[in-house]
Structure formats: C-alpha cells, structure tokens
Design a protein around this motif. Structure first.
Motif, PDB file in Angstrom:
ATOM      1  N   ILE A 138       0.797  -1.222   0.160  1.00 37.04           N
ATOM      2  CA  ILE A 138      -0.058  -0.076   0.001  1.00 37.04           C
ATOM      3  C   ILE A 138       0.753   1.376  -0.010  1.00 37.04           C
ATOM      4  CG2 ILE A 138      -1.766  -1.186   0.931  1.00 37.04           C
ATOM      5  CD1 ILE A 138      -1.001   0.554   3.635  1.00 37.04           C
ATOM      6  N   ARG A 139       2.116   1.025  -0.093  1.00 43.60           N
ATOM      7  CA  ARG A 139       2.981   2.185  -0.003  1.00 43.60           C
ATOM      8  C   ARG A 139       3.049   3.053   0.719  1.00 43.60           C
ATOM      9  NH1 ARG A 139       5.232   2.704  -5.186  1.00 43.60           N
ATOM     10  NH2 ARG A 139       5.458   5.100  -5.017  1.00 43.60           N
ATOM     11  N   GLN A 140       2.820   2.625   2.165  1.00 40.21           N
ATOM     12  CA  GLN A 140       2.661   3.581   3.372  1.00 40.21           C
ATOM     13  C   GLN A 140       3.843   2.956   4.242  1.00 40.21           C
ATOM     14  OE1 GLN A 140       1.017   5.969   2.700  1.00 40.21           O
ATOM     15  NE2 GLN A 140      -1.311   5.654   3.323  1.00 40.21           N
ATOM     16  N   GLN A 141       4.217   3.841   5.260  1.00 41.69           N
ATOM     17  CA  GLN A 141       5.086   3.386   6.313  1.00 41.69           C
ATOM     18  C   GLN A 141       4.503   3.419   7.539  1.00 41.69           C
ATOM     19  OE1 GLN A 141       9.041   4.888   5.841  1.00 41.69           O
ATOM     20  NE2 GLN A 141       9.389   4.308   3.939  1.00 41.69           N
ATOM     21  N   ARG A 142       4.166   2.538   8.299  1.00 41.63           N
ATOM     22  CA  ARG A 142       3.627   2.655   9.451  1.00 41.63           C
ATOM     23  C   ARG A 142       4.408   2.023  10.745  1.00 41.63           C
ATOM     24  NH1 ARG A 142      -0.626   6.231   9.884  1.00 41.63           N
ATOM     25  NH2 ARG A 142      -2.355   6.170   8.217  1.00 41.63           N
ATOM     26  N   ARG A 143       4.231   2.437  11.971  1.00 38.36           N
ATOM     27  CA  ARG A 143       4.974   2.336  13.085  1.00 38.36           C
ATOM     28  C   ARG A 143       3.896   1.539  14.324  1.00 38.36           C
ATOM     29  NH1 ARG A 143      10.074   3.994  14.428  1.00 38.36           N
ATOM     30  NH2 ARG A 143       9.942   5.684  12.926  1.00 38.36           N
ATOM     31  N   PRO A 144       3.660   0.443  14.210  1.00 35.46           N
ATOM     32  CA  PRO A 144       2.756  -0.054  15.364  1.00 35.46           C
ATOM     33  C   PRO A 144       3.369   0.069  16.792  1.00 35.46           C
ATOM     34  CG  PRO A 144       3.177  -1.862  14.094  1.00 35.46           C
ATOM     35  CD  PRO A 144       3.981  -0.754  13.294  1.00 35.46           C
ATOM     36  N   ASP A 145       2.816   0.035  17.678  1.00 34.47           N
ATOM     37  CA  ASP A 145       3.433   0.053  18.930  1.00 34.47           C
ATOM     38  C   ASP A 145       4.030  -1.334  19.415  1.00 34.47           C
ATOM     39  OD1 ASP A 145       2.388   2.847  19.765  1.00 34.47           O
ATOM     40  OD2 ASP A 145       0.487   1.851  20.253  1.00 34.47           O
ATOM     41  N   LEU A 146       3.686  -2.167  18.665  1.00 30.66           N
ATOM     42  CA  LEU A 146       4.137  -3.832  18.971  1.00 30.66           C
ATOM     43  C   LEU A 146       3.828  -4.438  17.755  1.00 30.66           C
ATOM     44  CD1 LEU A 146       5.886  -5.113  21.496  1.00 30.66           C
ATOM     45  CD2 LEU A 146       3.679  -6.042  21.956  1.00 30.66           C
ATOM     46  N   ALA A 147       4.641  -5.348  17.269  1.00 33.38           N
ATOM     47  CA  ALA A 147       4.305  -6.159  16.147  1.00 33.38           C
ATOM     48  C   ALA A 147       5.185  -7.615  16.162  1.00 33.38           C
ATOM     49  CB  ALA A 147       4.976  -5.396  14.793  1.00 33.38           C
ATOM     50  N   PHE A 148       4.618  -8.447  15.492  1.00 33.14           N
ATOM     51  CA  PHE A 148       4.817  -9.821  15.509  1.00 33.14           C
ATOM     52  C   PHE A 148       5.294  -9.932  13.861  1.00 33.14           C
ATOM     53  CE2 PHE A 148       3.767 -14.262  14.587  1.00 33.14           C
ATOM     54  CZ  PHE A 148       4.876 -14.910  14.872  1.00 33.14           C
ATOM     55  N   LEU A 180      -8.678   3.904  13.172  1.00 31.09           N
ATOM     56  CA  LEU A 180      -9.271   2.941  12.133  1.00 31.09           C
ATOM     57  C   LEU A 180      -8.778   2.887  10.853  1.00 31.09           C
ATOM     58  CD1 LEU A 180     -13.224   3.833  13.256  1.00 31.09           C
ATOM     59  CD2 LEU A 180     -11.901   1.882  13.594  1.00 31.09           C
ATOM     60  N   LEU A 181      -8.068   4.051  10.450  1.00 27.04           N
ATOM     61  CA  LEU A 181      -7.430   4.362   9.268  1.00 27.04           C
ATOM     62  C   LEU A 181      -6.212   3.255   9.205  1.00 27.04           C
ATOM     63  CD1 LEU A 181      -6.815   5.302   6.499  1.00 27.04           C
ATOM     64  CD2 LEU A 181      -5.737   7.281   7.748  1.00 27.04           C
ATOM     65  N   LYS A 182      -5.634   3.199  10.375  1.00 29.20           N
ATOM     66  CA  LYS A 182      -4.389   2.414  10.612  1.00 29.20           C
ATOM     67  C   LYS A 182      -4.841   0.937  10.353  1.00 29.20           C
ATOM     68  CE  LYS A 182      -0.683   3.318  12.914  1.00 29.20           C
ATOM     69  NZ  LYS A 182       0.179   3.747  13.987  1.00 29.20           N
ATOM     70  N   ILE A 183      -5.932   0.654  11.038  1.00 27.76           N
ATOM     71  CA  ILE A 183      -6.408  -0.858  10.986  1.00 27.76           C
ATOM     72  C   ILE A 183      -6.672  -1.373   9.548  1.00 27.76           C
ATOM     73  CG2 ILE A 183      -8.292  -2.199  11.845  1.00 27.76           C
ATOM     74  CD1 ILE A 183      -8.381  -0.591  14.341  1.00 27.76           C
ATOM     75  N   VAL A 225      -5.066  -7.713  14.290  1.00 25.43           N
ATOM     76  CA  VAL A 225      -4.656  -6.467  14.650  1.00 25.43           C
ATOM     77  C   VAL A 225      -5.123  -6.503  16.445  1.00 25.43           C
ATOM     78  CG1 VAL A 225      -4.942  -3.846  14.802  1.00 25.43           C
ATOM     79  CG2 VAL A 225      -4.663  -5.136  12.888  1.00 25.43           C
ATOM     80  N   TRP A 226      -4.406  -6.044  17.255  1.00 27.72           N
ATOM     81  CA  TRP A 226      -4.825  -5.957  18.733  1.00 27.72           C
ATOM     82  C   TRP A 226      -4.852  -4.534  19.010  1.00 27.72           C
ATOM     83  CZ3 TRP A 226      -1.002  -9.830  21.558  1.00 27.72           C
ATOM     84  CH2 TRP A 226      -1.576 -11.224  21.169  1.00 27.72           C
ATOM     85  N   VAL A 227      -6.118  -3.960  19.482  1.00 30.22           N
ATOM     86  CA  VAL A 227      -5.948  -2.566  19.874  1.00 30.22           C
ATOM     87  C   VAL A 227      -6.459  -2.592  21.490  1.00 30.22           C
ATOM     88  CG1 VAL A 227      -7.396  -0.525  19.752  1.00 30.22           C
ATOM     89  CG2 VAL A 227      -6.880  -1.959  17.559  1.00 30.22           C
ATOM     90  N   VAL A 228      -5.400  -2.060  22.298  1.00 33.63           N
ATOM     91  CA  VAL A 228      -5.469  -2.280  23.708  1.00 33.63           C
ATOM     92  C   VAL A 228      -5.826  -0.774  24.287  1.00 33.63           C
ATOM     93  CG1 VAL A 228      -4.028  -2.631  25.963  1.00 33.63           C
ATOM     94  CG2 VAL A 228      -3.405  -3.722  23.863  1.00 33.63           C
ATOM     95  N   TYR A 255      -9.465  -5.095  21.985  1.00 30.78           N
ATOM     96  CA  TYR A 255     -10.245  -5.316  20.545  1.00 30.78           C
ATOM     97  C   TYR A 255      -9.370  -6.080  20.033  1.00 30.78           C
ATOM     98  CZ  TYR A 255     -13.787  -1.819  21.869  1.00 30.78           C
ATOM     99  OH  TYR A 255     -14.586  -1.142  22.553  1.00 30.78           O
ATOM    100  N   VAL A 256      -9.613  -7.026  19.285  1.00 30.49           N
ATOM    101  CA  VAL A 256      -8.967  -8.200  18.423  1.00 30.49           C
ATOM    102  C   VAL A 256      -9.715  -8.086  17.114  1.00 30.49           C
ATOM    103  CG1 VAL A 256      -8.455 -10.698  18.060  1.00 30.49           C
ATOM    104  CG2 VAL A 256      -8.285  -9.683  20.308  1.00 30.49           C
ATOM    105  N   TYR A 257      -8.832  -7.548  16.242  1.00 30.93           N
ATOM    106  CA  TYR A 257      -9.558  -7.549  14.913  1.00 30.93           C
ATOM    107  C   TYR A 257      -9.022  -8.522  14.084  1.00 30.93           C
ATOM    108  CZ  TYR A 257     -11.146  -2.773  15.727  1.00 30.93           C
ATOM    109  OH  TYR A 257     -11.945  -1.628  16.047  1.00 30.93           O
ATOM    110  N   ASP A 258      -9.890  -9.469  13.306  1.00 33.87           N
ATOM    111  CA  ASP A 258      -9.557 -10.476  12.497  1.00 33.87           C
ATOM    112  C   ASP A 258      -9.633 -10.073  11.069  1.00 33.87           C
ATOM    113  OD1 ASP A 258      -8.755 -12.623  14.328  1.00 33.87           O
ATOM    114  OD2 ASP A 258     -10.898 -12.591  14.786  1.00 33.87           O
ATOM    115  N   SER A 259     -10.443  -8.972  10.984  1.00 32.11           N
ATOM    116  CA  SER A 259     -10.543  -8.322   9.562  1.00 32.11           C
ATOM    117  C   SER A 259     -11.058  -6.823  10.114  1.00 32.11           C
ATOM    118  CB  SER A 259     -11.535  -9.003   8.701  1.00 32.11           C
ATOM    119  OG  SER A 259     -12.910  -8.485   9.320  1.00 32.11           O
ATOM    120  N   PRO A 260     -11.036  -5.809   9.183  1.00 28.51           N
ATOM    121  CA  PRO A 260     -11.665  -4.673   9.735  1.00 28.51           C
ATOM    122  C   PRO A 260     -13.002  -4.502   9.869  1.00 28.51           C
ATOM    123  CG  PRO A 260     -10.778  -4.406   7.420  1.00 28.51           C
ATOM    124  CD  PRO A 260     -10.497  -5.852   7.915  1.00 28.51           C
ATOM    125  N   THR A 261     -13.926  -5.773   9.914  1.00 32.83           N
ATOM    126  CA  THR A 261     -15.249  -5.592  10.425  1.00 32.83           C
ATOM    127  C   THR A 261     -15.410  -6.785  11.267  1.00 32.83           C
ATOM    128  OG1 THR A 261     -15.809  -6.714   8.496  1.00 32.83           O
ATOM    129  CG2 THR A 261     -15.927  -4.299   8.275  1.00 32.83           C
TER     130      THR A 261
END
Length: 201
Positions: free
Chosen positions: A73-83, A122-125, A136-139, A147-153
C-alpha cells in the motif's frame, strides 16, 4: 509538524531529530505524538509477555515501535508492537539497515493513548489489513479492554475476565487479561506507597 517533501524514488525527508518517531503516510512524514508513560509501560509489559512465548516456540520476532515499509500500500507505519513470523522474514535473514523494515507483520498492536483519535486508529487498522497484516490488537488501557480485529469488520471485544489468544497466528498463546490489568493496579499501589513515604517528615 513542519513541512515535508517527497524526494526521488521511495525516500522522503525524515525529521532532523533522529529520536522523533514518525510514519510516512501518502508520501508525507507524520510525526507521532509521544506515548504516555502509562501506555508505554503497558506496551513493554505486553512485549515482555509475548516475546518469551514467540522465542521459545521458534515462531519469529516481536518488535517495539518498529517502522514498517508496507510496500503493498506504499505506506510506512509504526505499530506500538508487532510480530513478524519466520515465514514472512526467515530467521537467518538479517533485518536490513534501513529506516523501515520492508516486511508486513503478521500481527500489529496499538496501545491507545489519550492523544489518539478514533479516525486515525481506524485508518491504520484498515491499512494494516490492506497490506496483509493478519490480525490487529487494539489495547484500551482506561477501559481495560482489548479489541481483537481478525478483519476490519470482524472484532472480538475482550475484558479483564477474558484471555487474549491468537490461535491462527500464535497457537497456544494465552494471556489472562485479569493478570495484565491486576499487575497495572499493583504498580499504581506501589507508586502511591512510595509517594506517601517521601511525604513523611
């Protein structure tokens, strides 16, 4: 935030202060608001719990505040934590000496601070899933929820009475949220006791 200019190729002008955390969104550098001490501590606590599990099971790498170059998607994002699993970045393949790691993480975690807007979260998700992130986990520290997101919805809302699991990505991983939030309360109690002790004549 000062002006930023798209440079030739894939590079952008990054903040002169190398300690500044930033993301690159639509070709522009966006400086990130510093995370509060409480949220930063919680993020590190979650990493301390997740990393030993990932390491002992030989699953991949857990990183904190890593900038990812999400090439799809040609973006650079920085999650707080990632696996990042070894399936996406092999164990013996060195992480490159670049500003951003050119890999899409399997899991992204965002710890919500008071300065975070819901629209931005929500945009980052949405972007994470568009790039190929699997979960995605949102704490939410104040609400003591994850909130555990298995997809945006597709969302699972977990409270302190639930366990945080991820069988599709981290088979066997379990974190009782009561344990997580109880530990937060213990630290608050210790801080209060320490402050009371210093106030004594």
């Amino acid at each position: 935030m000062g002006p930023t200019i798209l440079m030739p190729g894939e590079d952008v002008a990054i903040p002169a202060d190398t300690e500044t955390l930033y993301e690159v969104v639509d070709g522009r550098v966006v400086e990130l608001e510093p995370m509060g001490a409480f949220e930063s501590w919680l993020s590190n606590l979650l990493k301390d719990h997740l990393s030993p599990f990932v390491r002992s099971h030989g699953l991949g790498r857990v990183v904190h505040e890593m900038l990812f170059n999400l090439l799809p998607i040609r973006q650079q994002r920085r999650p707080d934590l990632a696996f990042v699993s070894y399936g996406r970045w092999p164990k013996r393949r060195a992480v490159p000496r670049k500003n951003a790691w050119p890999v899409v993480p399997d899991l992204a975690v965002e710890v919500i601070s008071p300065t975070n807007s819901m629209d931005a979260v929500l945009l980052k998700i949405r972007e994470y899933f568009q790039a190929g992130v699997q979960q995605v986990w949102v704490v939410l520290p104040e609400e003591e929820q994850v909130y555990v997101y298995d997809s945006p919805t597709t969302i699972r809302v977990l409270t302190r009475d639930d366990e945080l699991t991820s069988e599709s990505i981290l088979p066997g991983y379990r974190l009782p949220l009561a344990e997580l939030f109880e530990r937060l309360e213990d630290v608050d109690d210790e801080d209060t006791a320490a402050e009371s002790a210093t106030d004594r004549p």
